[in-house]
Design a protein around this motif. Structure first.
Motif, PDB file in Angstrom:
ATOM      1  N   UNK A   1       0.849  -1.189   0.000  1.00  8.13           N
ATOM      2  CA  UNK A   1       0.000   0.000   0.000  1.00  8.13           C
ATOM      3  C   UNK A   1       0.887   1.242   0.000  1.00  8.13           C
ATOM      4  N   UNK A   2       0.326   2.354  -0.477  1.00 10.51           N
ATOM      5  CA  UNK A   2       1.114   3.573  -0.655  1.00 10.51           C
ATOM      6  C   UNK A   2       0.808   4.603   0.419  1.00 10.51           C
ATOM      7  N   UNK A   3       1.849   5.303   0.825  1.00 10.16           N
ATOM      8  CA  UNK A   3       1.696   6.502   1.632  1.00 10.16           C
ATOM      9  C   UNK A   3       2.313   7.652   0.837  1.00 10.16           C
ATOM     10  N   UNK A   4       1.877   8.845   1.137  1.00 11.64           N
ATOM     11  CA  UNK A   4       2.331  10.007   0.376  1.00 11.64           C
ATOM     12  C   UNK A   4       3.560  10.625   1.040  1.00 11.64           C
ATOM     13  N   UNK A   5       4.544  10.958   0.211  1.00 15.90           N
ATOM     14  CA  UNK A   5       5.757  11.623   0.705  1.00 15.90           C
ATOM     15  C   UNK A   5       6.192  12.673  -0.308  1.00 15.90           C
ATOM     16  N   UNK A   6       6.989  13.605   0.134  1.00 10.23           N
ATOM     17  CA  UNK A   6       7.482  14.670  -0.733  1.00 10.23           C
ATOM     18  C   UNK A   6       8.688  14.179  -1.532  1.00 10.23           C
TER      19      UNK A   6
ATOM     20  N   UNK B   1       4.903   6.254  -1.757  1.00 16.99           N
ATOM     21  CA  UNK B   1       5.940   5.381  -1.218  1.00 16.99           C
ATOM     22  C   UNK B   1       5.254   4.071  -0.850  1.00 16.99           C
ATOM     23  N   UNK B   2       5.641   3.006  -1.528  1.00 22.02           N
ATOM     24  CA  UNK B   2       4.974   1.721  -1.334  1.00 22.02           C
ATOM     25  C   UNK B   2       5.647   0.920  -0.234  1.00 22.02           C
ATOM     26  N   UNK B   3       4.824   0.414   0.679  1.00 25.01           N
ATOM     27  CA  UNK B   3       5.320  -0.400   1.787  1.00 25.01           C
ATOM     28  C   UNK B   3       4.506  -1.691   1.866  1.00 25.01           C
TER      29      UNK B   3
ATOM     30  N   UNK C   1      -4.310  -0.698  -3.527  1.00 24.96           N
ATOM     31  CA  UNK C   1      -3.101  -1.470  -3.279  1.00 24.96           C
ATOM     32  C   UNK C   1      -2.438  -1.829  -4.602  1.00 24.96           C
ATOM     33  N   UNK C   2      -1.272  -2.446  -4.501  1.00 26.49           N
ATOM     34  CA  UNK C   2      -0.651  -3.071  -5.659  1.00 26.49           C
ATOM     35  C   UNK C   2      -0.070  -4.408  -5.208  1.00 26.49           C
ATOM     36  N   UNK C   3       0.246  -5.260  -6.170  1.00 22.65           N
ATOM     37  CA  UNK C   3       0.708  -6.619  -5.874  1.00 22.65           C
ATOM     38  C   UNK C   3       2.116  -6.807  -6.423  1.00 22.65           C
TER      39      UNK C   3
ATOM     40  N   UNK D   1       9.069 -10.589  -8.210  1.00 23.72           N
ATOM     41  CA  UNK D   1       9.336  -9.180  -7.969  1.00 23.72           C
ATOM     42  C   UNK D   1       8.605  -8.226  -8.896  1.00 23.72           C
ATOM     43  N   UNK D   2       7.917  -8.750  -9.905  1.00 28.68           N
ATOM     44  CA  UNK D   2       7.191  -7.891 -10.832  1.00 28.68           C
ATOM     45  C   UNK D   2       5.975  -7.273 -10.138  1.00 28.68           C
ATOM     46  N   UNK D   3       5.625  -6.058 -10.580  1.00 32.23           N
ATOM     47  CA  UNK D   3       4.547  -5.293  -9.966  1.00 32.23           C
ATOM     48  C   UNK D   3       3.271  -5.394 -10.807  1.00 32.23           C
TER      49      UNK D   3
END
Length: 211
Positions: free
Chosen positions: A118-123, A132-134, A178-180, A185-187
């Motif tokens: 899942x992504x969080x927003x960063x500068x 930023x994906x974690x 989300x992303x998988x 390792x492919x997105x």
């Protein structure tokens, strides 16, 4: 439905501690005295193929589980394998719950392991917000089924895009936000999620992989 005449197992795996997870999210229960019975080929034939190698009959003591299992609940065995309850009967004069259950990961051929991010927003360096994906869920059993490949124009270059359907046994709450990350390792970018319509069905995810 259950046929008591076909309820004699060839193999008894012994008592084991399991956890009953409720399909509706209500509190589950630990069941230390569960008994798994191995179904035999004659039972599978009598049930017109309903029971398969991915199925088992579980006996759960009613004394340890006054509020019995319900259709769609999950029995998590001592090895962490998940069995979805498809049929329930109070048997042995009310002393045990007899449950026909299916391991959807085996039945669905879920032979891959994926991570969900899942992504969080960063500068970013430019001051603009960048994702930023974690890691959100790790090691989720899945099957990745390619559907169609085509060329896609993006940022002035041609990319090979592969449309896939990803199958999950468990509804983990994944969404297009989300992303998988596949086992290589492919997105995969999620386009849509279809929840299982039945207790023995799989969650289906429409996704695209670009490379």
């Amino acid at each position: 439905m259950f046929d008591p005449s076909d309820d004699f197992p060839d193999v008894i795996d012994g008592l084991e501690a399991v956890t009953l997870v409720r399909a509706d999210g209500s509190p589950g229960a630990a069941v230390p005295g569960a008994l798994r019975l191995a179904t035999r080929s004659r039972e599978a034939a009598a049930c017109a193929g309903h029971y398969r190698a991915s199925d088992a009959v579980w006996n759960l003591p009613a004394a340890q589980l006054p509020d019995g299992p319900r259709l769609g609940d999950t029995i998590v065995d001592a090895a962490g394998q998940r069995w979805t309850v498809l049929e329930v009967q109070l048997a042995a004069r009310g002393t045990r719950w007899r449950c026909a259950a299916r391991n959807l990961a085996i039945a669905g051929g879920l032979d891959a392991t994926i991570d969900i991010e899942q992504a969080t927003s960063a500068k970013g360096d430019s001051g603009a917000d960048v994702p930023v994906w974690t890691l959100w869920r790790a090691g989720v059993p899945a099957r990745i089924q390619p559907i169609q490949s085509h060329m896609l124009a993006a940022e002035g270059r041609q990319l090979a895009a592969t449309r896939v359907t990803i199958y999950l046994a468990e509804d983990v709450g994944v969404s297009p936000a989300h992303r998988i990350r596949g086992p290589d390792g492919r997105i995969y970018t999620i386009q849509a999620v279809r929840k299982a319509s039945r207790a023995d069905a799989l969650v289906e995810i429409d996704a695209v992989r670009c490379e």
